[in-house]
Design a protein around this motif. Sequence first.
Motif, PDB file in Angstrom:
ATOM      1  N   GLU A  21       0.841  -1.191   0.000  1.00 15.90           N
ATOM      2  CA  GLU A  21       0.000   0.000   0.000  1.00 15.90           C
ATOM      3  C   GLU A  21       0.883   1.250   0.000  1.00 15.90           C
ATOM      4  N   PRO A  22       0.351   2.386  -0.454  1.00 17.74           N
ATOM      5  CA  PRO A  22       1.121   3.627  -0.371  1.00 17.74           C
ATOM      6  C   PRO A  22       1.315   4.038   1.094  1.00 17.74           C
ATOM      7  N   TRP A  23       2.413   4.701   1.359  1.00 16.77           N
ATOM      8  CA  TRP A  23       2.684   5.232   2.697  1.00 16.77           C
ATOM      9  C   TRP A  23       3.535   6.481   2.585  1.00 16.77           C
TER      10      TRP A  23
ATOM     11  N   MET B 114      12.354  -1.459   7.059  1.00 17.49           N
ATOM     12  CA  MET B 114      11.114  -1.996   7.631  1.00 17.49           C
ATOM     13  C   MET B 114      10.033  -2.225   6.572  1.00 17.49           C
ATOM     14  N   HIS B 115      10.107  -1.496   5.475  1.00 19.01           N
ATOM     15  CA  HIS B 115       9.133  -1.674   4.393  1.00 19.01           C
ATOM     16  C   HIS B 115       9.646  -2.614   3.300  1.00 19.01           C
TER      17      HIS B 115
ATOM     18  N   VAL C 238       9.261  11.212   2.941  1.00 20.84           N
ATOM     19  CA  VAL C 238       9.528   9.944   2.266  1.00 20.84           C
ATOM     20  C   VAL C 238       8.177   9.345   1.911  1.00 20.84           C
ATOM     21  N   ARG C 239       7.962   9.087   0.618  1.00 18.39           N
ATOM     22  CA  ARG C 239       6.659   8.584   0.175  1.00 18.39           C
ATOM     23  C   ARG C 239       6.844   7.424  -0.796  1.00 18.39           C
ATOM     24  N   TRP C 240       6.100   6.372  -0.578  1.00 20.30           N
ATOM     25  CA  TRP C 240       6.070   5.213  -1.464  1.00 20.30           C
ATOM     26  C   TRP C 240       4.741   5.190  -2.185  1.00 20.30           C
TER      27      TRP C 240
END
Length: 134
Positions: free
Chosen positions: A3-5, A31-32, A64-66
């Motif tokens: 999922e986006p975070w 951690m991701h 920081v964005r995924w």
Amino acid sequence: MPEPWEYVLHIPNDPRAVTVSRRTLRLILTMHGLITLVDTAELLATELISNAVLHTRGPAALRVRWSPPGTLRLGAWDADPEPPEPPTRLDHLTDAENGRGLALVRACADVWGWQPLSRNGNRGKYVWCELAAA
């Protein structure tokens, strides 16, 4: 598919904040499960945050964005609304002791940019870059 975070680390105008930001980023990516991006992301975030701390007087923030399917965006907000100096080509900086920050970002990121941005009533700018996960 993950999922986006997004994480935001607010930092003071203190050179030690660069190390705190870098270590925090490493932890977040580990951690991701994005360990393959850690080394390059650390380099890029270090350059972005170093510029924010060294060239401005106010606080800063690391974002920081995924975004699936595989884009990592790193950005640094700072309190100076002036645009960053355009990056010099790396091959013109071989003997330079400074001024490599955005040249490294341009060379190592898939895309980068900046935009004016306000935060908590303060004007500033947001300098960002993206890495695609392989």
